[in-house]
Design a protein around this motif. Sequence first.
Motif, short mmCIF file in Angstrom:
data_model
loop_
_atom_site.label_atom_id
_atom_site.label_comp_id
_atom_site.label_asym_id
_atom_site.label_seq_id
_atom_site.Cartn_x
_atom_site.Cartn_y
_atom_site.Cartn_z
N ARG A 181 0.79 -1.23 0.00
CA ARG A 181 0.00 0.00 0.00
C ARG A 181 0.83 1.29 0.00
O ARG A 181 0.49 2.24 -0.70
CB ARG A 181 -0.98 0.00 1.18
CG ARG A 181 -2.08 -1.01 0.97
CD ARG A 181 -3.29 -0.77 1.84
NE ARG A 181 -4.33 -1.72 1.44
CZ ARG A 181 -5.16 -1.52 0.45
NH1 ARG A 181 -5.09 -0.41 -0.26
NH2 ARG A 181 -6.08 -2.41 0.14
N PRO A 182 1.93 1.38 0.74
CA PRO A 182 2.71 2.63 0.68
C PRO A 182 3.28 2.92 -0.71
O PRO A 182 3.65 4.06 -0.99
CB PRO A 182 3.84 2.38 1.69
CG PRO A 182 3.32 1.33 2.61
CD PRO A 182 2.46 0.46 1.77
N PHE A 183 3.33 1.91 -1.55
CA PHE A 183 3.90 2.09 -2.90
C PHE A 183 2.83 2.33 -3.96
O PHE A 183 3.13 2.30 -5.16
CB PHE A 183 4.74 0.87 -3.27
CG PHE A 183 5.89 0.63 -2.35
CD1 PHE A 183 7.08 1.33 -2.51
CD2 PHE A 183 5.78 -0.26 -1.30
CE1 PHE A 183 8.15 1.12 -1.65
CE2 PHE A 183 6.84 -0.49 -0.43
CZ PHE A 183 8.03 0.22 -0.61
N GLY A 184 1.57 2.52 -3.55
CA GLY A 184 0.52 2.80 -4.52
C GLY A 184 -0.13 1.56 -5.09
O GLY A 184 -0.85 1.64 -6.08
N ILE A 209 -8.45 -5.94 -10.20
CA ILE A 209 -8.24 -4.74 -9.39
C ILE A 209 -9.27 -3.69 -9.78
O ILE A 209 -9.34 -3.27 -10.95
CB ILE A 209 -6.80 -4.21 -9.58
CG1 ILE A 209 -5.79 -5.30 -9.20
CG2 ILE A 209 -6.57 -2.95 -8.76
CD1 ILE A 209 -4.36 -4.94 -9.52
N GLU A 210 -10.08 -3.25 -8.81
CA GLU A 210 -11.16 -2.32 -9.12
C GLU A 210 -10.66 -0.92 -9.48
O GLU A 210 -11.14 -0.30 -10.42
CB GLU A 210 -12.12 -2.21 -7.93
CG GLU A 210 -12.87 -3.51 -7.61
CD GLU A 210 -12.12 -4.38 -6.63
OE1 GLU A 210 -10.93 -4.07 -6.36
OE2 GLU A 210 -12.69 -5.37 -6.14
N SER A 211 -9.70 -0.41 -8.72
CA SER A 211 -9.20 0.95 -8.93
C SER A 211 -8.42 1.05 -10.23
O SER A 211 -7.49 0.27 -10.47
CB SER A 211 -8.30 1.36 -7.75
OG SER A 211 -7.55 2.51 -8.07
N TRP A 212 -8.78 2.02 -11.07
CA TRP A 212 -8.10 2.19 -12.36
C TRP A 212 -6.63 2.50 -12.16
O TRP A 212 -5.77 1.92 -12.84
CB TRP A 212 -8.76 3.32 -13.16
CG TRP A 212 -8.06 3.61 -14.44
CD1 TRP A 212 -8.22 2.96 -15.64
CD2 TRP A 212 -7.06 4.61 -14.67
NE1 TRP A 212 -7.39 3.49 -16.60
CE2 TRP A 212 -6.66 4.51 -16.04
CE3 TRP A 212 -6.45 5.59 -13.89
CZ2 TRP A 212 -5.70 5.34 -16.60
CZ3 TRP A 212 -5.49 6.41 -14.44
CH2 TRP A 212 -5.13 6.28 -15.78
N LYS A 213 -6.32 3.40 -11.23
CA LYS A 213 -4.92 3.77 -11.03
C LYS A 213 -4.11 2.61 -10.47
O LYS A 213 -2.97 2.37 -10.89
CB LYS A 213 -4.84 4.99 -10.11
CG LYS A 213 -5.29 6.28 -10.80
CD LYS A 213 -5.14 7.48 -9.89
CE LYS A 213 -5.57 8.75 -10.62
NZ LYS A 213 -5.47 9.94 -9.77
N ASP A 214 -4.67 1.90 -9.50
CA ASP A 214 -3.97 0.73 -8.97
C ASP A 214 -3.72 -0.28 -10.09
O ASP A 214 -2.66 -0.92 -10.15
CB ASP A 214 -4.80 0.06 -7.87
CG ASP A 214 -4.78 0.86 -6.57
OD1 ASP A 214 -4.06 1.87 -6.53
OD2 ASP A 214 -5.47 0.45 -5.63
N LYS A 232 2.93 6.30 -8.69
CA LYS A 232 1.87 6.80 -7.81
C LYS A 232 1.99 8.31 -7.64
O LYS A 232 1.00 9.05 -7.68
CB LYS A 232 1.98 6.11 -6.45
CG LYS A 232 1.12 6.72 -5.35
CD LYS A 232 1.50 6.14 -4.00
CE LYS A 232 0.79 6.86 -2.86
NZ LYS A 232 1.21 6.36 -1.54
N VAL A 233 3.23 8.80 -7.49
CA VAL A 233 3.45 10.24 -7.35
C VAL A 233 3.10 10.97 -8.64
O VAL A 233 2.44 12.01 -8.64
CB VAL A 233 4.91 10.51 -6.95
CG1 VAL A 233 5.20 12.00 -6.96
CG2 VAL A 233 5.21 9.92 -5.58
#
Length: 721
Positions: free
Chosen positions: A398-401, A427-432, A494-495
């Motif tokens: 999680r800390p790595f996105g 994976i539901e989240s598009w960004k993840d 992630k950033v």
Amino acid sequence: MADARTIAAAPAAGPGAPEALARPMRIALIGNPNSGKTSLFNQLTGLNQKVGNFPGVTVDRKSGWAQLTPARRAEIVDLPGTYSLYPKSLDERVITDLLYDPSSTSYPDFVVVTVDASNLRRSLLLFSQLADLGLPAILALNMTDVAERHGVHIDLGALAAELGVPVVPMNARSGSGVAALKIVMAERLAAPPVRFWQPDSAVQPLVHRLRAHFQLHSDYLALHYAQQAEYLAFLSAEDRAYVQGLVQEYAFDGTAQQASETIGRYARINEILLETVTVTRTEQREPVSNRIDRVLTHRVFGYLIFLAVLFLLFQAIFAWAQYPMDLIDQGIGALSGWLQSTLPPGPLTRLLTEGVLAGLGGVLIFIPQIALLFAFLAVLEETGYMARVTFLMDKLMRPFGLSGKSVVPLISGLACAVPAIMGARTIESWKDRMITIFVTPLMSCSARIPVFTVLVALVVPDESVGFFNLRGVVLMGLYLLGLFSALGSAWLLKVLLKARERSYFIMEFPVYKWPRWKNVALTIYQKVQAFVWQAGQVIVAISVLLWGLASYGPGQRQDVAEAQVRREAAIHRWTPAELGRQVASARLETSYAGSFGHALEPAIRPLGFDWKIGIALLTSFAAREVFVGTMSTIYSVGQDADMSTVQEKLRAEKDLNGQPFFTPARAFSLLVFYVFAMQCMSTLAVTYRETKSWRWPAAQLVYMTGLAYAASVFVWQIWGS
């Protein structure tokens, strides 16, 4: 065997029309994750599809054929595991695309719903939704033995009467009850007469208009059109706009409607369970699995155990595989020597020994290591430990996105990046999901094993450090380097994407089970077969092509170079063996392959590489395993015929000063390059398919190539200079 009352409770449509019986039925298997659905698919079809104990292993529709009776054959479609008909990820949308389009040629005749008998309350939610769609169904009551051990007794006849469908008890792992299920599946079934939930009167006008417009047979299906139209691939843009207009006109609140529906369904399910299920005892002691989980998922010991498992894996890849690898290596060498001594000298003999056999050896020698890798992964999945690993790694990710569900694709990337990237659909989240797809190729896949093991064995001594083999420690270090680079790249992405949305990781632990060794053996066989036939074809083909490019050159350059060598030989009085090596080296350097490698050499010289390595870098873009075959072919052309193994050929290579060319610095520069470099063309192709854009695969190629180049330059300039 199924209860007689259960089978009799099935709503039937009569004997069946001859034309209906003449065509094969299409039956869809659907159920919760870990309900035994895919095991049942294996039992019915005999395809022996890989079974995983963690959610998300089935990310595509899979089909096979089952002989239900001597006169009745059916196509079985295995759908992804899901808890409800409200999809949260791309793989679950496979279900809605199939079941919400009655006009589709792929629409099933009926569904078989697999449920966990020890957890009926949860499992019946999905069944009730399917029943309200108006789909004919059979309830496959799996894990009845587990339910009995827990004191849960189910009245099969009463349950069948309450649900309005046949209920067949079985054990999908052992195959018990599957024969009875086939008999029921061979019958024509009508839609269940029972309705478990109805939309309230406020949404009825919307439902009626949607039913009329799309000619739907169910109020509940019309309701799903209102809630999910934007995700239904079979609807046209005009149809979606029409639904959206109605949703706005009637101020339809899909979220509130779904919450109300779920509450109503569980209320009805509780009533059914009160009538059909009795519990004669409750668990007095904590289940053994819980006590084991406290250790395996402990915040300290859990990671240490996982690292120990990885150590065992990589030690085995070197230590256990060494003996069969040596046998294969010696066999290839003996065959090469026999051919050279038996066949007449000439281009055909050289093609067979330096081209075909050299490439074939680069494939066969790694079969023991590939087999061991997949044997370990199969056992971890079969026992249920892999699910615990995904849970354990969630906090680390999680800390790595990344989310906990990113662990499944990343771990799968140790085998192959192509299915691993496809696994990110869960994976539901598009960004993840995008971050996971982007960094998964940095996990060292099985295709890199040949590269790693050849170079590690070349420069790392075969010694032990305590209980651990030094080569195994180095190999594990390379894999950990890939993992840490994936995590670091994920944090950077992630950033850049400014990913602040929260995602949640919910999963169900499967029960611990002994591995089914038949499944483990079949997994090993299938993976080795895929490696030999798929990678092997590419490797041998490229090896033959390279032999041609390395044996012939433009114009008279090779003849001129050979004449120059012979003049020098007369001056320096070289032995025939020295003359042969120098002639072969000169002809290779002036060949088509040599010319191409020399053109590339200025770009890779800062990495410590020469033109021969440059050729291998380019050819291995087709598949990482090709590197070994390429090096074997290139050095076969320029070395003595009695050097039969790849390691012997690389060890004999000298630099301009007559010193060994493959020093530890150069070998580790090459190893680091392969840790970071893009895996293969197939990885880029599947990234494009999953993202529907060339931007992501292009970014992967540029980023990973740049990272590999920079890391390799760093190693060589610090260590080799």
